[in-house]
Design an enzyme around this catalytic site. Structure first.
Site, PDB file in Angstrom:
ATOM      1  N   LYS A  55       0.823  -1.210   0.000  1.00 27.46           N
ATOM      2  CA  LYS A  55       0.000   0.000   0.000  1.00 27.46           C
ATOM      3  C   LYS A  55       0.859   1.263   0.000  1.00 27.46           C
ATOM      4  CE  LYS A  55      -4.217  -1.701   2.230  1.00 27.46           C
ATOM      5  NZ  LYS A  55      -5.137  -1.513   3.376  1.00 27.46           N
ATOM      6  N   CYS A  74      -0.743   0.768   6.106  1.00 32.96           N
ATOM      7  CA  CYS A  74      -1.118  -0.194   7.148  1.00 32.96           C
ATOM      8  C   CYS A  74      -2.112  -1.199   6.590  1.00 32.96           C
ATOM      9  CB  CYS A  74      -1.771   0.502   8.339  1.00 32.96           C
ATOM     10  SG  CYS A  74      -0.699   1.593   9.281  1.00 32.96           S
ATOM     11  N   ASP A  75      -2.075  -2.398   7.156  1.00 30.56           N
ATOM     12  CA  ASP A  75      -3.102  -3.371   6.838  1.00 30.56           C
ATOM     13  C   ASP A  75      -3.215  -4.358   7.998  1.00 30.56           C
ATOM     14  OD1 ASP A  75      -4.678  -4.071   4.093  1.00 30.56           O
ATOM     15  OD2 ASP A  75      -4.469  -5.826   5.364  1.00 30.56           O
ATOM     16  N   SER A  76      -4.424  -4.834   8.233  1.00 31.92           N
ATOM     17  CA  SER A  76      -4.668  -5.726   9.366  1.00 31.92           C
ATOM     18  C   SER A  76      -5.274  -7.047   8.915  1.00 31.92           C
ATOM     19  CB  SER A  76      -5.622  -5.068  10.373  1.00 31.92           C
ATOM     20  OG  SER A  76      -5.097  -3.857  10.866  1.00 31.92           O
TER      21      SER A  76
END
Length: 210
Positions: A55, A74-76
Protein backbone atom coordinates in the site's frame (compact mmCIF):
# COMPACT_ATOMS: atom_id res chain seq x y z
CA UNK A 1 14.24 16.92 9.38
CA UNK A 2 14.07 20.66 10.04
CA UNK A 3 11.17 21.25 7.66
CA UNK A 4 7.82 19.80 8.81
CA UNK A 5 7.18 16.67 6.73
CA UNK A 6 4.22 16.15 4.49
CA UNK A 7 2.18 13.33 6.05
CA UNK A 8 0.28 10.87 3.84
CA UNK A 9 -1.83 7.94 4.99
CA UNK A 10 -2.07 5.23 2.33
CA UNK A 11 -5.34 3.82 3.62
CA UNK A 12 -9.06 4.41 3.17
CA UNK A 13 -9.77 3.35 6.77
CA UNK A 14 -11.68 6.04 8.71
CA UNK A 15 -10.59 4.37 11.97
CA UNK A 16 -6.88 4.74 11.15
CA UNK A 17 -7.29 8.37 10.22
CA UNK A 18 -9.26 9.01 13.40
CA UNK A 19 -6.57 7.40 15.57
CA UNK A 20 -3.94 9.68 14.00
CA UNK A 21 -6.17 12.74 14.25
CA UNK A 22 -6.87 12.16 17.94
CA UNK A 23 -3.12 11.88 18.48
CA UNK A 24 -2.59 15.35 17.04
CA UNK A 25 -1.73 14.41 13.45
CA UNK A 26 -3.67 15.46 10.37
CA UNK A 27 -2.70 13.26 7.41
CA UNK A 28 -3.86 13.63 3.87
CA UNK A 29 -5.38 10.36 2.66
CA UNK A 30 -4.44 8.74 -0.63
CA UNK A 31 -6.01 5.33 -1.22
CA UNK A 32 -3.53 2.83 -2.59
CA UNK A 33 -5.89 0.77 -4.73
CA UNK A 34 -3.85 -2.37 -4.01
CA UNK A 35 -5.57 -5.70 -4.65
CA UNK A 36 -5.24 -7.27 -1.20
CA UNK A 37 -6.31 -10.71 -2.40
CA UNK A 38 -3.20 -11.07 -4.57
CA UNK A 39 -0.68 -10.83 -1.72
CA UNK A 40 0.97 -13.98 -0.40
CA UNK A 41 3.10 -14.61 2.69
CA UNK A 42 4.30 -17.44 4.93
CA UNK A 43 2.33 -16.36 8.01
CA UNK A 44 -0.58 -14.05 8.94
CA UNK A 45 1.86 -11.57 10.52
CA UNK A 46 4.05 -11.57 7.40
CA UNK A 47 0.94 -11.04 5.27
CA UNK A 48 -0.05 -7.97 7.27
CA UNK A 49 3.44 -6.52 6.83
CA UNK A 50 3.51 -7.32 3.12
CA UNK A 51 0.14 -5.68 2.49
CA UNK A 52 1.19 -2.55 4.39
CA UNK A 53 4.34 -2.34 2.29
CA UNK A 54 2.43 -2.77 -0.97
CA UNK A 55 0.00 0.00 0.00
CA UNK A 56 2.71 2.47 0.96
CA UNK A 57 4.81 1.77 -2.13
CA UNK A 58 1.81 2.14 -4.44
CA UNK A 59 1.12 5.62 -3.06
CA UNK A 60 4.79 6.67 -3.09
CA UNK A 61 4.96 5.78 -6.78
CA UNK A 62 2.11 8.21 -7.48
CA UNK A 63 3.43 11.07 -5.36
CA UNK A 64 5.47 13.99 -6.58
CA UNK A 65 7.93 14.22 -3.71
CA UNK A 66 9.31 17.75 -3.47
CA UNK A 67 10.36 17.85 0.16
CA UNK A 68 10.31 15.94 3.45
CA UNK A 69 7.50 13.41 3.19
CA UNK A 70 6.20 10.57 5.33
CA UNK A 71 3.96 7.91 3.79
CA UNK A 72 2.28 5.41 6.12
CA UNK A 73 0.80 2.16 4.86
CA UNK A 74 -1.12 -0.19 7.15
CA UNK A 75 -3.10 -3.37 6.84
CA UNK A 76 -4.67 -5.73 9.37
CA UNK A 77 -5.53 -9.42 9.43
CA UNK A 78 -6.96 -11.61 12.17
CA UNK A 79 -5.14 -14.86 12.88
CA UNK A 80 -7.30 -17.73 14.08
CA UNK A 81 -5.98 -21.31 14.08
CA UNK A 82 -2.96 -20.13 12.10
CA UNK A 83 -5.10 -18.78 9.26
CA UNK A 84 -5.25 -15.12 8.21
CA UNK A 85 -8.69 -13.54 7.92
CA UNK A 86 -9.11 -10.21 6.19
CA UNK A 87 -12.34 -8.48 5.19
CA UNK A 88 -15.19 -10.99 4.69
CA UNK A 89 -17.06 -8.79 2.16
CA UNK A 90 -20.21 -10.97 2.30
CA UNK A 91 -22.76 -11.57 5.04
CA UNK A 92 -22.42 -15.32 4.63
CA UNK A 93 -18.67 -15.25 5.20
CA UNK A 94 -18.94 -12.83 8.14
CA UNK A 95 -21.53 -15.10 9.77
CA UNK A 96 -19.33 -18.15 9.27
CA UNK A 97 -16.33 -16.38 10.78
CA UNK A 98 -18.20 -15.21 13.85
CA UNK A 99 -19.44 -18.72 14.50
CA UNK A 100 -15.80 -19.83 14.47
CA UNK A 101 -14.54 -16.88 16.57
CA UNK A 102 -17.14 -16.69 19.34
CA UNK A 103 -15.84 -17.58 22.77
CA UNK A 104 -12.26 -17.77 21.49
CA UNK A 105 -9.11 -15.67 21.29
CA UNK A 106 -7.46 -14.56 18.05
CA UNK A 107 -4.47 -12.38 17.20
CA UNK A 108 -4.99 -9.14 15.30
CA UNK A 109 -1.87 -8.38 13.28
CA UNK A 110 -1.44 -4.88 11.87
CA UNK A 111 1.38 -4.31 9.43
CA UNK A 112 2.98 -0.86 9.31
CA UNK A 113 5.24 0.33 6.50
CA UNK A 114 6.67 3.84 6.39
CA UNK A 115 8.58 5.54 3.61
CA UNK A 116 10.29 8.75 4.74
CA UNK A 117 11.94 11.19 2.35
CA UNK A 118 14.36 13.67 3.94
CA UNK A 119 15.15 17.21 2.77
CA UNK A 120 17.47 15.79 0.11
CA UNK A 121 14.62 13.52 -1.02
CA UNK A 122 16.50 10.40 0.06
CA UNK A 123 14.00 7.65 1.02
CA UNK A 124 14.17 5.47 4.11
CA UNK A 125 11.72 2.60 4.51
CA UNK A 126 10.77 0.55 7.56
CA UNK A 127 8.29 -2.32 8.12
CA UNK A 128 7.00 -3.62 11.43
CA UNK A 129 4.00 -5.61 12.62
CA UNK A 130 2.03 -5.05 15.81
CA UNK A 131 0.13 -8.02 17.27
CA UNK A 132 -2.69 -7.84 19.81
CA UNK A 133 -4.66 -10.72 21.33
CA UNK A 134 -8.42 -10.29 21.11
CA UNK A 135 -10.92 -12.40 23.06
CA UNK A 136 -14.43 -12.62 21.67
CA UNK A 137 -17.67 -13.05 23.61
CA UNK A 138 -19.61 -16.28 23.16
CA UNK A 139 -22.31 -14.77 20.96
CA UNK A 140 -25.63 -16.48 20.32
CA UNK A 141 -26.68 -17.22 16.75
CA UNK A 142 -29.23 -14.41 17.01
CA UNK A 143 -26.56 -11.91 18.08
CA UNK A 144 -24.36 -12.92 15.16
CA UNK A 145 -27.24 -12.48 12.72
CA UNK A 146 -28.07 -9.06 14.18
CA UNK A 147 -24.46 -7.89 14.10
CA UNK A 148 -23.87 -9.04 10.53
CA UNK A 149 -27.12 -7.29 9.53
CA UNK A 150 -25.61 -3.94 10.57
CA UNK A 151 -23.14 -4.33 7.70
CA UNK A 152 -20.24 -3.31 9.94
CA UNK A 153 -18.29 -6.59 9.90
CA UNK A 154 -18.32 -6.97 6.12
CA UNK A 155 -15.62 -4.40 5.36
CA UNK A 156 -13.22 -4.79 8.28
CA UNK A 157 -10.40 -7.23 8.97
CA UNK A 158 -11.50 -10.16 11.09
CA UNK A 159 -15.19 -9.22 10.74
CA UNK A 160 -15.26 -7.00 13.84
CA UNK A 161 -14.52 -3.54 15.16
CA UNK A 162 -13.51 -2.37 18.61
CA UNK A 163 -14.97 1.13 18.26
CA UNK A 164 -18.37 0.37 16.78
CA UNK A 165 -21.24 -2.12 17.14
CA UNK A 166 -18.68 -4.88 17.65
CA UNK A 167 -17.16 -3.32 20.75
CA UNK A 168 -19.73 -5.02 23.00
CA UNK A 169 -18.59 -8.40 21.72
CA UNK A 170 -14.92 -8.02 22.67
CA UNK A 171 -14.27 -9.27 26.22
CA UNK A 172 -10.51 -8.86 26.39
CA UNK A 173 -7.54 -7.14 24.76
CA UNK A 174 -3.92 -8.06 25.41
CA UNK A 175 -1.64 -5.49 23.81
CA UNK A 176 -2.14 -2.10 22.17
CA UNK A 177 -5.88 -1.43 21.61
CA UNK A 178 -5.11 1.10 18.85
CA UNK A 179 -3.40 -1.71 16.95
CA UNK A 180 -6.82 -3.37 16.77
CA UNK A 181 -8.22 -0.15 15.30
CA UNK A 182 -5.63 -0.47 12.55
CA UNK A 183 -2.58 1.54 13.58
CA UNK A 184 -0.32 1.33 16.64
CA UNK A 185 0.89 4.77 17.68
CA UNK A 186 3.79 3.59 19.92
CA UNK A 187 5.03 1.25 17.20
CA UNK A 188 4.69 3.94 14.54
CA UNK A 189 6.58 6.47 16.66
CA UNK A 190 9.49 4.06 17.08
CA UNK A 191 9.58 3.29 13.37
CA UNK A 192 9.61 6.97 12.44
CA UNK A 193 12.32 7.74 15.00
CA UNK A 194 14.42 4.96 13.46
CA UNK A 195 13.91 6.62 10.07
CA UNK A 196 14.98 10.02 11.41
CA UNK A 197 11.53 11.61 11.85
CA UNK A 198 10.50 13.13 15.19
CA UNK A 199 6.95 12.28 16.17
CA UNK A 200 6.25 15.79 17.44
CA UNK A 201 7.14 17.26 14.05
CA UNK A 202 4.00 15.58 12.70
CA UNK A 203 1.58 17.16 15.13
CA UNK A 204 -1.05 19.21 13.36
CA UNK A 205 -0.11 22.79 12.95
CA UNK A 206 3.35 21.62 11.89
CA UNK A 207 1.93 19.90 8.82
CA UNK A 208 0.98 22.48 6.19
CA UNK A 209 0.43 20.21 3.15
CA UNK A 210 -3.24 19.76 2.27
Amino acid sequence: MSTPPRLVLASASPARRQVLTRAGLNPEVIVSGVDESSAKAESPADLAGRLAELKARAVVERLEVTGPTVVIGCDSVLELDGVAHGKPHTAERATERWRAMRGRTGILHTGHHVVCHDEDLHPTARTSVGSTKVTFADLSDAEIVAYVATGEPLGVAGSFTLDGFGGAFITGIEGDPANVLGISLPLLRRMLADAGVEWTSLWSGSNSHR
